[in-house]
Design a protein around this motif. Structure first.
Motif, PDB file in Angstrom:
ATOM      1  N   TYR A 222       0.817  -1.209   0.000  1.00 24.09           N
ATOM      2  CA  TYR A 222       0.000   0.000   0.000  1.00 24.09           C
ATOM      3  C   TYR A 222       0.854   1.263   0.000  1.00 24.09           C
ATOM      4  O   TYR A 222       0.543   2.250   0.663  1.00 24.09           O
ATOM      5  CB  TYR A 222      -0.992  -0.025   1.168  1.00 24.09           C
ATOM      6  CG  TYR A 222      -2.048  -1.085   0.979  1.00 24.09           C
ATOM      7  CD1 TYR A 222      -2.876  -1.053  -0.134  1.00 24.09           C
ATOM      8  CD2 TYR A 222      -2.184  -2.132   1.875  1.00 24.09           C
ATOM      9  CE1 TYR A 222      -3.827  -2.030  -0.344  1.00 24.09           C
ATOM     10  CE2 TYR A 222      -3.131  -3.118   1.678  1.00 24.09           C
ATOM     11  CZ  TYR A 222      -3.951  -3.066   0.559  1.00 24.09           C
ATOM     12  OH  TYR A 222      -4.894  -4.039   0.343  1.00 24.09           O
ATOM     13  N   GLN A 223       1.941   1.208  -0.739  1.00 25.72           N
ATOM     14  CA  GLN A 223       2.740   2.378  -1.056  1.00 25.72           C
ATOM     15  C   GLN A 223       2.426   2.808  -2.490  1.00 25.72           C
ATOM     16  O   GLN A 223       2.172   1.982  -3.360  1.00 25.72           O
ATOM     17  CB  GLN A 223       4.225   2.075  -0.920  1.00 25.72           C
ATOM     18  CG  GLN A 223       4.687   1.784   0.495  1.00 25.72           C
ATOM     19  CD  GLN A 223       4.682   3.027   1.367  1.00 25.72           C
ATOM     20  OE1 GLN A 223       5.024   4.120   0.916  1.00 25.72           O
ATOM     21  NE2 GLN A 223       4.281   2.855   2.619  1.00 25.72           N
ATOM     22  N   ASP A 224       2.459   4.101  -2.736  1.00 20.94           N
ATOM     23  CA  ASP A 224       2.149   4.584  -4.082  1.00 20.94           C
ATOM     24  C   ASP A 224       3.166   4.096  -5.107  1.00 20.94           C
ATOM     25  O   ASP A 224       2.815   3.774  -6.237  1.00 20.94           O
ATOM     26  CB  ASP A 224       2.083   6.121  -4.085  1.00 20.94           C
ATOM     27  CG  ASP A 224       0.874   6.637  -3.304  1.00 20.94           C
ATOM     28  OD1 ASP A 224      -0.156   5.946  -3.306  1.00 20.94           O
ATOM     29  OD2 ASP A 224       0.987   7.712  -2.684  1.00 20.94           O
ATOM     30  N   ARG A 434      -5.142   1.125   4.150  1.00 23.98           N
ATOM     31  CA  ARG A 434      -5.690   0.464   2.964  1.00 23.98           C
ATOM     32  C   ARG A 434      -6.790   1.308   2.338  1.00 23.98           C
ATOM     33  O   ARG A 434      -6.845   1.488   1.104  1.00 23.98           O
ATOM     34  CB  ARG A 434      -6.208  -0.920   3.355  1.00 23.98           C
ATOM     35  CG  ARG A 434      -6.808  -1.730   2.207  1.00 23.98           C
ATOM     36  CD  ARG A 434      -7.221  -3.106   2.722  1.00 23.98           C
ATOM     37  NE  ARG A 434      -7.789  -3.903   1.655  1.00 23.98           N
ATOM     38  CZ  ARG A 434      -9.069  -3.823   1.271  1.00 23.98           C
ATOM     39  NH1 ARG A 434      -9.883  -3.000   1.879  1.00 23.98           N
ATOM     40  NH2 ARG A 434      -9.510  -4.591   0.281  1.00 23.98           N
ATOM     41  N   ARG A 435      -7.681   1.839   3.162  1.00 27.17           N
ATOM     42  CA  ARG A 435      -8.777   2.659   2.629  1.00 27.17           C
ATOM     43  C   ARG A 435      -8.245   3.937   1.981  1.00 27.17           C
ATOM     44  O   ARG A 435      -8.723   4.360   0.924  1.00 27.17           O
ATOM     45  CB  ARG A 435      -9.767   2.988   3.747  1.00 27.17           C
ATOM     46  CG  ARG A 435     -10.581   1.780   4.207  1.00 27.17           C
ATOM     47  CD  ARG A 435     -11.795   2.218   5.013  1.00 27.17           C
ATOM     48  NE  ARG A 435     -11.412   2.897   6.250  1.00 27.17           N
ATOM     49  CZ  ARG A 435     -11.195   2.271   7.406  1.00 27.17           C
ATOM     50  NH1 ARG A 435     -11.314   0.941   7.456  1.00 27.17           N
ATOM     51  NH2 ARG A 435     -10.880   2.940   8.490  1.00 27.17           N
ATOM     52  N   PRO A 451     -14.780  -2.735   1.622  1.00 30.82           N
ATOM     53  CA  PRO A 451     -16.069  -2.374   2.179  1.00 30.82           C
ATOM     54  C   PRO A 451     -16.277  -0.870   2.131  1.00 30.82           C
ATOM     55  O   PRO A 451     -15.366  -0.095   2.404  1.00 30.82           O
ATOM     56  CB  PRO A 451     -15.986  -2.890   3.623  1.00 30.82           C
ATOM     57  CG  PRO A 451     -14.536  -2.911   3.931  1.00 30.82           C
ATOM     58  CD  PRO A 451     -13.853  -3.228   2.646  1.00 30.82           C
ATOM     59  N   THR A 452     -17.443  -0.431   1.733  1.00 32.03           N
ATOM     60  CA  THR A 452     -17.793   0.982   1.752  1.00 32.03           C
ATOM     61  C   THR A 452     -18.798   1.224   2.860  1.00 32.03           C
ATOM     62  O   THR A 452     -19.152   0.312   3.602  1.00 32.03           O
ATOM     63  CB  THR A 452     -18.390   1.394   0.394  1.00 32.03           C
ATOM     64  OG1 THR A 452     -19.553   0.597   0.150  1.00 32.03           O
ATOM     65  CG2 THR A 452     -17.398   1.148  -0.737  1.00 32.03           C
ATOM     66  N   ASN A 453     -19.258   2.444   2.958  1.00 36.10           N
ATOM     67  CA  ASN A 453     -20.155   2.781   4.052  1.00 36.10           C
ATOM     68  C   ASN A 453     -21.462   2.010   4.001  1.00 36.10           C
ATOM     69  O   ASN A 453     -22.091   1.776   5.024  1.00 36.10           O
ATOM     70  CB  ASN A 453     -20.454   4.292   4.027  1.00 36.10           C
ATOM     71  CG  ASN A 453     -19.222   5.109   4.348  1.00 36.10           C
ATOM     72  OD1 ASN A 453     -18.328   4.630   5.033  1.00 36.10           O
ATOM     73  ND2 ASN A 453     -19.171   6.346   3.837  1.00 36.10           N
TER      74      ASN A 453
END
Length: 496
Positions: A222-224, A434-435, A451-453
């Motif tokens: 999760y690094q750009d 992560r999000r 997962p979203t809201n």
């Protein structure tokens, strides 16, 4: 014309049925072939034992023991070796055939080159030989333990549960020992340590694997700029793996060749880690040139280290666990030939060969089922997750050895798989990093379903059915092998 089409449809259906019948016939043939080959191997070992022992006293006992030892070795290969190569196969770093070939060669090499040349006759001090009536009692005890452990591992393999062969043989020795000399003959403090290892082994393995996966996700995935992060950290992870395995092999394999304490093994591991980092840094940089900034590229960087880890795990397993198959056999051979029970026995080369070949043949003939279970059916693995499992297996054994804890390599490896899966469940639902990464890279092809809201925040990534089956098999291994062994001893002592 319609009639012709009807004839074609009928012909197609008939050919399809014929094809299904042929496929079923091939499956039945394969199902019968493998047990047949196993019986041939057992018979060959028995015949070979006959030529070795000749007219020695109680030679018939040695022949029977050789056959049972061969059967035990086949079952160890079918069940235990899956933990070494299963993650590599499940992550697609190795094909099934490649894994079988590497494991078979490395298992045999580990057993023959660095396998224990001296073992305790009663498996880790579970039973005091002084409490047994005579050599005949001891032979019947070890024979019962060997048969019961082999039968239990065979049953576990059939139901798809990877179990500890060490715990199986310990349970068998304890059960037959109780039947032979009473409850007081068992070293209960040692049994308590083994029972504690049921919890310690998988928990330690799971925690270590989860920690490494957390680091890989945080520092690389999760690094750009994944490739730049990989160039920085993958050589260090590979160096840690090399150091861990060097220490592991020194403590569990080379100690049979030369005297090595844990401090010396640690120095060997540190040297191997530094050397590996110096070699792997430019190699990783060169390999990553031109790679896309994707997780797929990261998986390629982890494949080769994962293959090496599978080979090293197999070598160390052959060196360390071959005694589970041939330790009791060697004890029976020595006792039958000398007529006295010895505290320590040497392992003849022909006995070691039975163990090494039996483990390799059992792996090739029956191993794929458990390899698929460990590598693919508990949780989804990729090369990075499988790398964490392999690294955890080596490090956890070293840590446990430093504290004198009796742990199971099977429990550690499978516990590491569970740890990776359960950590992914938690991370998917709770990781802010992560999000944020997914929010910054909405079109990234590597993004997983997040997962979203308005979606559930919890995804099950570990199959609970397999989890419960394996845990139940672990819990009953020692008592099941013990009860079976006690029953066999009573039958043998009555018949004899």
């Amino acid at each position: 014309m319609p009639k012709t089409n009807g004839m074609k449809l009928t012909l197609d259906k008939d050919l399809s049925k014929v094809g299904q019948i042929e496929q079923a016939s091939h499956s039945v043939g394969r199902a019968l072939l493998m047990p047949g080959l196993a019986l041939v191997f057992i018979a060959v070992c028995a015949v070979f034992a006959t030529t070795v022992t000749g007219s020695a006293p109680q030679s018939y006992i040695i022949v029977v023991a050789a056959a049972v030892g061969a059967y035990m070795a086949l079952n160890i290969g079918a069940n235990d070796v899956a933990n070494n190569v299963g993650p590599a196969v499940g992550s697609k770093a190795l094909s099934m055939m490649g894994a079988l070939a590497i494991a078979a060669v490395c298992e045999s090499a580990g057993a023959l080159i660095a396998g224990g040349d001296v073992v305790g006759t009663v498996s880790k001090g579970i039973i005091d030989p002084a409490g047994l009536a005579d050599s005949r009692t001891f032979i019947l005890l070890m024979m019962s333990a060997l048969i019961s452990a082999a039968l239990w591992i065979n049953l576990a393999t059939v139901v798809g549960a990877p179990v500890s062969t060490t715990h199986s043989i310990v349970g068998g020795v304890a059960g037959a020992g109780i039947a032979a000399a009473g409850i007081g003959a068992v070293n209960w403090p040692m049994m308590g340590q083994i029972a504690a290892s049921w919890v310690i082994s998988p928990v330690l393995g799971g925690i270590v694997a989860a920690l490494f996966l957390a680091f890989i996700k945080t520092a690389i995935i999760y690094q750009d700029d994944k490739i730049a992060a990989a160039r920085r950290w993958v050589p260090l992870l590979v160096a840690i793996m090399a150091g861990a395995f060097s220490t592991y092999l020194a403590t569990k394999g080379l100690k049979h060749i030369m005297e090595i304490d844990l401090q010396m093994a640690g120095m060997i591991g540190l040297g191997a880690a530094v050397l590996t980092w110096l070699i792997s840094s430019p190699l990783i940089k060169r390999q990553s040139q031109g790679m896309e900034n994707r997780n797929k590229s990261l998986r390629e960087l982890f494949k080769l280290p994962l293959i090496f880890s599978a080979a090293l795990l197999s070598f160390a397993h052959g060196a360390n666990d071959v005694a589970n198959a041939i330790g009791p056999l060697a004890a029976i051979v020595t006792t039958a030939q000398s007529g006295a029970v010895a505290a320590k026995v040497g392992i003849p080369l022909w006995v070691m060969a039975i163990g090494a070949l039996g483990i390799s043949f059992g792996l090739v003939m029956f191993g794929p089922k458990l390899i698929r279970m460990v590598g693919d059916q508990i949780t989804k693995l990729n090369p990075m997750r499988a790398f964490c499992v392999a690294l955890s297996a080596a490090i956890t054994v070293i840590v446990a050895s430093a504290f004198g804890l009796p742990v199971s390599s099977t429990h550690i490896a499978v516990g590491a798989v569970f740890g990776v899966g359960f950590f992914r469940e938690w991370y998917t639902a709770n990781s802010r990093r992560r999000r944020d990464y997914i929010a910054r890279n909405p079109s990234n092809p590597d993004r997983e379903k997040a997962p979203t809201n308005d979606q559930p925040r919890y995804r099950r990534l570990v199959r609970r059915h397999h989890f419960m089956t394996i845990i139940a098999a672990w819990l009953v291994t020692v008592p099941a092998a013990g009860v079976l062994s006690a029953g066999l001893y009573l039958v043998f002592s009555t018949l004899g």
